[in-house]
Structure formats: structure tokens, C-alpha cells
Scaffold this active site. Structure first.
Site, short mmCIF file in Angstrom:
data_model
loop_
_atom_site.label_atom_id
_atom_site.label_comp_id
_atom_site.label_asym_id
_atom_site.label_seq_id
_atom_site.Cartn_x
_atom_site.Cartn_y
_atom_site.Cartn_z
N HIS A 67 6.67 9.03 34.67
CA HIS A 67 5.99 8.27 35.72
C HIS A 67 4.91 9.10 36.41
O HIS A 67 4.57 8.82 37.56
CB HIS A 67 7.01 7.79 36.77
CG HIS A 67 8.05 6.85 36.20
ND1 HIS A 67 9.37 7.18 36.10
CD2 HIS A 67 7.93 5.61 35.67
CE1 HIS A 67 10.05 6.17 35.56
NE2 HIS A 67 9.20 5.20 35.28
N LYS A 109 8.52 2.58 26.04
CA LYS A 109 8.67 1.84 24.79
C LYS A 109 9.83 0.88 24.92
O LYS A 109 10.79 1.15 25.65
CB LYS A 109 8.96 2.80 23.63
CG LYS A 109 8.67 2.21 22.28
CD LYS A 109 7.17 2.20 22.06
CE LYS A 109 6.75 1.93 20.67
NZ LYS A 109 5.42 2.47 20.43
N1 GLU Z 1 2.63 0.06 20.16
C1 GLU Z 1 1.39 0.74 20.17
C2 GLU Z 1 1.61 2.24 20.13
O1 GLU Z 1 2.61 2.71 19.67
C3 GLU Z 1 0.47 0.29 21.30
C4 GLU Z 1 0.99 0.53 22.68
C5 GLU Z 1 0.14 -0.12 23.78
O2 GLU Z 1 -0.90 -0.67 23.47
O3 GLU Z 1 0.57 -0.05 24.92
O4 GLU Z 1 0.76 3.02 20.47
#
Ligand code: GLU
Length: 474
Positions: A67, A109
Site C-alpha cells: 500500500h 491480484k
Molecule cells: N493482469 C495484468 C497484469 O498482470 C494487468 C493488470 C492491470 O491492468 O491492472 O499485469
């Protein structure tokens, strides 16, 4: 490699190892390094969804790794191999990725443990909306909190369901649609997001191939013209990477999907292969190409550039010694394991790391978020003005010189920029600048063995600076 060993392999452990390898070249207090490397918040949820007559309990995650900048950012994947270790690793990679390309977000994620192919569109919508509700309940989503995006197994459709669910819960929140990126252009998305990761991969590899001394070391010529490319994965990232390599003058000689791979020394027409797979359900038996029994066989072909654009753990201890490519461009997240990298380094293969090379997606996600917060399309105010100005300049020069431009020249110089022009040029600049920073660090600290370690050094320095300026660490 025995299969159980493969299962034991910790992706987050690899990311920690990369971090520690880089930190060893830097002089930061342990407390600061610990604050950076561990995951701040791990949310594991289980929720019921009605599937046909049954209630199915779905396992899902959202991890916010850091963060130090807000909001946090990162995609959501739908896959059966989703687990806590994987989501933690991918969240951590997002933190470093954002830092490297100067996207002012922390890393996050999400993952939902499902095989999306097993559900109807209705059922997928229900799962996505319920997952979003779980995120809302715990403050794990919001334009200033945590902003998801597509990843493996998700796309524009899922992002629009997420946006709709979020804005239903927060009516009137003026920046509400900035709660997620990768939306369809008609739903607050941005032109150029779809191809962003693949285009970024192309810009990154092109930049790497532009330095004569680096190319000489690899026994290659400068530039992409005529270079042979193998792409694993024909999803959004792989498809667009193949497209831009082809348009940039390289030759795509092999394409791989999970059912197998195909090869042609004369080059493959990526678009025709894509259509063939759509029509027949398989990449195999493409007219004029040779079938390879296993997808992984494609990884071991002799080529200049290998682009793994599918999932993690593709190049591991068991096959690294057989890799013949001169450059591996990590379009996926974590396709090369830490053990494999040691072997590849010894063989003199250049690995362009994921935390740099596939950052094009999040870069354009950042542009989309900016667009959402500013409530206006890029180019809307200036396009016509620039067009008029440019044409006035052309006319004045024509009048002064007595010579006039042809239609093509006038169109090239006279036009104003559309949104997609800004997005592509912003992405190109970002990828070039970040590569130069990584390369400069590798030259500055000669004991750094590879580009991944150099990229982590770039990231750690920037994140440390953010903490220092917060006054958290003196
Ligand atoms: N999933 C993509 C990555 O691993 C894009 C993430 C995003 O655009 O926030 O970078």
C-alpha cells in the site's frame, strides 16, 4: 522432474528469492526491505453460487501486496490452479511492475478457482457479481482502494459486470467506474487497452534488440527484421504479441497452445492460425505447418526470440537446459522459474523479465483510470485544434516555398491525435524509458547477473523512496 516436486514449487518463494537477490546489491535497512517484500493483506473467501439445481461453494482470493501507493492494482484470474501462493506471488509482481513503469499504484491480484469453460455465461456472471460483492464487503475494491483488471481467464465482459455491481452498491459515487479497468470502450474503457500488453511486449523486445553491444554478445544483429519468434499462448497477450512482431518485420515460426503446437520455417500467419483454432477447436493440423505433439516442445525449438505468453512455471529445471532461444521475453507472469533462470544465465540466454516486459497492460490500465477520474476521453479537447493548427502551418509553409505536400503527407502531418494515438505513444515511451533504466542499473552494478535482478533493483529503489518520503523509514 517428479510431478510432486513441481507441486511443491512455491511461486511466491521465487518472487521472494528474486527480491533478495536484488536487495543484496543495495544498502537498505532490513525493516524497510521486509515492509516491501511481504504481502500486506490476504483475503481468502468462499461463497456459494447457484449452478443449475446445485449450490456450489467457490474458493477465491484477493491479495494486496503493498500500500505504499494507492489504489492497489492487479488483474483477476479465473483458473483451476488458483491458490494462495500463486495469488500472493502475482500480487507482489504487480507492485514491482507498477514501480518499474512509474504507475503510481501498489500491487494486488485476485483469483477465482474455477474453470470458466465449465460454466454458462449466466453462471459466470453470477460468480463474478458475487465475487465483486465479497470484495465490496471487505473494502477490497474501489477507485481509491483497489482496482482489478483482466488476467488469465477474464476479459472485458467480466470487467463490465464488476463495474456494474460496484456502481449499483455505490450510486452517485462520481468516480465509481474507476473501480476496475480493462472495461469495454463503450463502458468507460479506453481505446488501446486490449492490445496493450502484447504491444508493450513488442516495444520492450524491440528496445532490447536495439543495442549493438548487447546484440553482439548474443550473436545477433541489431533490430527485429527477420528474427525468428516462437509464441506460447494465443490468448489476448500472445495473439497481440505475435501480431506486432509480425508487423515489426520478425518471423513467427511457431505457435503453441495447451493442446499442442505448430511450426513452419517459412513463418505462420497468426491471424489464420487464430481463425483455424476458433473453427476446429485446436491449433493442430494447420495447413502447411508441422504438428508438435506437446505444447512444451515449442519452447525447445531453435529460434531467436521465445515469448511464453501463457502461464507460470513453463521453463523449469526440467527443460531449461534444452532451450535454444537467444532471448526469452516473459509476456506471461512467472513463466521462468528461479532454478531455470540460473541454468539460462549460464547458457548466456537473455531473459527479459515479466515485471518489466508485460507491464504494458497495467500502464494502459493506469491511463484508463485517469480517463475515468477526469471524465473525458483523451484528445477530445485538443484534436480539432491541433488539426487546424497543423494544416495552417502546412498552408503557410506551402505558400512561402511555393511547393505543396501530397495528400498522404498532408494527412500524416495535418492530423490531430485520437485517444488510441495517445495511448500507444504513452505506452511506447513508458516501455522504452523503463528498459533504459533497467539497462543503466545493470551497467552501474556490474555484479548484477541478469535483467531480472536489475529490474528488481529499479523497483526496490523507487518503492524505498516512496516510503522514505512518507517519513515511515528515515
Ligand atoms: N493482469 C495484468 C497484469 O498482470 C494487468 C493488470 C492491470 O491492468 O491492472 O499485469
Amino acid at each position: 522432474m517428479a510431478s510432486h516436486e513441481h507441486e511443491e514449487h512455491s511461486f511466491f518463494g521465487d518472487v521472494m528469492k528474486y527480491f533478495e537477490n536484488a536487495a543484496a546489491h543495495l544498502d537498505y535497512p532490513k525493516g524497510l526491505l521486509d515492509q516491501i517484500k511481504y504481502c500486506n493483506s490476504v483475503y481468502r473467501m468462499r461463497f456459494p453460487v447457484r449452478v443449475g439445481e446445485e449450490l456450489e461453494v467457490i474458493e477465491a482470493y484477493r491479495v494486496e501486496h503493498s500500500h505504499h501507493r494507492m489504489p492497489t492494482k492487479g488483474g483477476i484470474r479465473y483458473a483451476m490452479n488458483v491458490n494462495q501462493d500463486e495469488v500472493m506471488a502475482l500480487a507482489a509482481l504487480m507492485t514491482y511492475k507498477c514501480a518499474i513503469v512509474d504507475v503510481p499504484f501498489g500491487g494486488a491480484k485476485g483469483g477465482v478457482k474455477i474453470d470458466p469453460k465449465k460454466y454458462t455465461v449466466d453462471q459466470l456472471e453470477r460468480i463474478t457479481r458475487r465475487y465483486t460483492t465479497e470484495l465490496i464487503k471487505k473494502n477490497f475494491i474501489g477507485p481509491g482502494l483497489d482496482v482489478p483488471a483482466p488476467d488469465y481467464g477474464t476479459g472485458e465482459r467480466e470487467m463490465s459486470w464488476i463495474m456494474d455491481t460496484y456502481t449499483t452498491f455505490f450510486p452517485g459515487q462520481i468516480d465509481g467506474i474507476g473501480c476496475v479497468t480493462g472495461k469495454p470502450v463503450t463502458q468507460g474503457g479506453i481505446a488501446g487497452r486490449r492490445e496493450a500488453t502484447g504491444l508493450g511486449v513488442y516495444f520492450g523486445v524491440r528496445e532490447a534488440c536495439s543495442f549493438a553491444d548487447d546484440m553482439e554478445r548474443l550473436g545477433m544483429t541489431v533490430g527485429l527484421e527477420g528474427k525468428t519468434v516462437v509464441v506460447q499462448g494465443l490468448g489476448n497477450v500472445g495473439y497481440h504479441a505475435a501480431k506486432f512482431f509480425h508487423e515489426g518485420g520478425a518471423k513467427v515460426v511457431a505457435l503453441a497452445e495447451y493442446e499442442g503446437a505448430i511450426y513452419s520455417a517459412d513463418g505462420l500467419d497468426y491471424e489464420a492460425v487464430f481463425q483455424h483454432r476458433k473453427a476446429t477447436g485446436s491449433i493442430l493440423n494447420f495447413p502447411g505447418a508441422t504438428n508438435l505433439a506437446k505444447s512444451s516442445d515449442a519452447l525447445e525449438l531453435a529460434c531467436d526470440i521465445l515469448i511464453p505468453a501463457a502461464l507460470e512455471n513453463q521453463i523449469h529445471e526440467g527443460n531449461a537446459a534444452n532451450i535454444k532461444a537467444k532471448i526469452i521475453g516473459e509476456a506471461a507472469n512467472g513463466p521462468v522459474t528461479a532454478e531455470a533462470e540460473v541454468i539460462l544465465n549460464k547458457k548466456g540466454i537473455m531473459v527479459i523479465p515479466d515485471i518489466y516486459l508485460n507491464a504494458g497492460g497495467v500502464t494502459v490500465s493506469y491511463f484508463e483510470w485517469l480517463k475515468n477520474l477526469s471524465h473525458v476521453r483523451f484528445g477530445r479537447l485538443g484534436k480539432r485544434f491541433d488539426e487546424t493548427l497543423n494544416n495552417n502551418i502546412i498552408s503557410a509553409v506551402e505558400e512561402m516555398t511555393g511547393k505543396s505536400l501530397n495528400d498522404k503527407q498532408r494527412q500524416l502531418i495535418g492530423r490531430g491525435a485520437d485517444e488510441v494515438d495517445f495511448v500507444h505513444s504513452g505506452l511506447e515511451e513508458t516501455m522504452i524509458e523503463a528498459y533504459r533504466q533497467i539497462r543503466a542499473v545493470k551497467k552501474e552494478i556490474p555484479s548484477i547477473p541478469d535483467y531480472r535482478t536489475a529490474a528488481f533493483v529499479v523497483a526496490i529503489r523507487k518503492i524505498a523512496k516512496a516510503y522514505e518520503s512518507l517519513g515511515v523509514f528515515p
